[in-house]
Scaffold this active site. Sequence first.
Site, mmCIF file in Angstrom:
data_model
loop_
_atom_site.group_PDB
_atom_site.id
_atom_site.type_symbol
_atom_site.label_atom_id
_atom_site.label_comp_id
_atom_site.label_asym_id
_atom_site.label_seq_id
_atom_site.Cartn_x
_atom_site.Cartn_y
_atom_site.Cartn_z
ATOM 1 N N ARG A 159 0.780 -1.089 -0.027
ATOM 2 C CA ARG A 159 -0.006 -0.046 -0.004
ATOM 3 C C ARG A 159 0.824 1.270 -0.024
ATOM 4 O O ARG A 159 0.591 2.372 0.526
ATOM 5 C CB ARG A 159 -0.858 -0.035 1.271
ATOM 6 C CG ARG A 159 -2.083 -0.869 1.292
ATOM 7 C CD ARG A 159 -3.206 -0.894 -0.008
ATOM 8 N NE ARG A 159 -3.953 -1.895 -0.032
ATOM 9 C CZ ARG A 159 -3.886 -3.241 -0.743
ATOM 10 N NH1 ARG A 159 -2.912 -3.433 -1.479
ATOM 11 N NH2 ARG A 159 -4.887 -4.002 -0.639
ATOM 12 N N SER A 210 -11.635 -1.065 1.103
ATOM 13 C CA SER A 210 -11.076 -1.509 2.639
ATOM 14 C C SER A 210 -11.015 -0.228 3.352
ATOM 15 O O SER A 210 -10.398 0.596 2.919
ATOM 16 C CB SER A 210 -9.769 -2.238 2.461
ATOM 17 O OG SER A 210 -10.220 -3.371 1.542
ATOM 18 N N GLU A 280 -6.761 3.055 5.304
ATOM 19 C CA GLU A 280 -6.574 3.124 3.982
ATOM 20 C C GLU A 280 -7.282 4.118 3.156
ATOM 21 O O GLU A 280 -6.767 4.745 2.124
ATOM 22 C CB GLU A 280 -6.837 1.681 3.408
ATOM 23 C CG GLU A 280 -6.205 1.318 1.990
ATOM 24 C CD GLU A 280 -6.270 -0.059 1.403
ATOM 25 O OE1 GLU A 280 -6.811 -0.297 0.361
ATOM 26 O OE2 GLU A 280 -5.928 -1.160 2.362
#
Length: 304
Positions: A159, A210, A280
């Site tokens: 990420r 998410s 996120e």
Amino acid sequence: MQVEVKKDFEIKNMTTFKVGGKVKNVFLPKNQQEFVSLLNELKDYIILGNCSNVLISSNGYSGNIILTTEMRYYLINGTKVYASCGVKGPLLAQETCRKSLTGFEFMIGFPGTIGGEIYMNASAHGQAVSDNLVSCCLFNKKTKEIVYKNKSEMDFSYRHSLLQNNEYVLLGAEFELKKANHDDIKDLIHRNLAFRKNVQPTLVNPNAGSVFKNPENDSAGRLLDKAGVKELVCDNVKVWDKHANFIVNTGCATSENILELMCKMKQAVKDTYTIDLTPEIIFVGDKTKKEEELCKILYQKTQK
């Protein structure tokens, strides 16, 4: 150069969360030339793609947002693929499947753009956008130059990418895919879609994907589920029944409603496992006092 601009734009319906207030200026460049012109001209701006992993304040934003979704140019030449930053992942997944090219099957379930996927090094089902990346065409915000960096220079990790240091803006990217059996690629795409349908909410239930990143060697969804977050109650929002790492807008949610639920989810995992989950979802906009407090809890040092 005249770039399309929308003033006092209600951005709510552009977001997958269906949340957000008025934005002072929204710019919609159609190609790299227009995009670079804006990057040279504007002093302050936020760049967004399909607004699929962001939460925009219901209070709006008194600045400039550049939306890249009109930058739709892509080219498939043999096993090489070039895509502008605004090209949507599901489109590339379908088009490369038609050419019997494998590597983009995971994108079928992401509503985001290539720019957003590279920014966060999107991944799913054992595939990541960085896997087949060759190079990126970038705009250097300090020198105002267009530069190229290869995969090894993009600082990819879970990420994370070089783009998050706020020095570079992605203009486009080149990939090298592999030839494979067309039916196998098609089957994988169908399996990925079926997984998303069974486990994750579709955009019929407004959400931003998410909510939290997976901690190392664990799953945020598992931790949240075991911490009992599906039982949490907040106005106009809920944790998705089938997967605890998704928040759904049940009708008239505000950004504060969503931040409050995120904080409750984060606290539940911290109380149960002493693990501090990192969001996120990216928050954008002019914060209310309450949002300032909530964002301090959620984002700590990670939020700009």
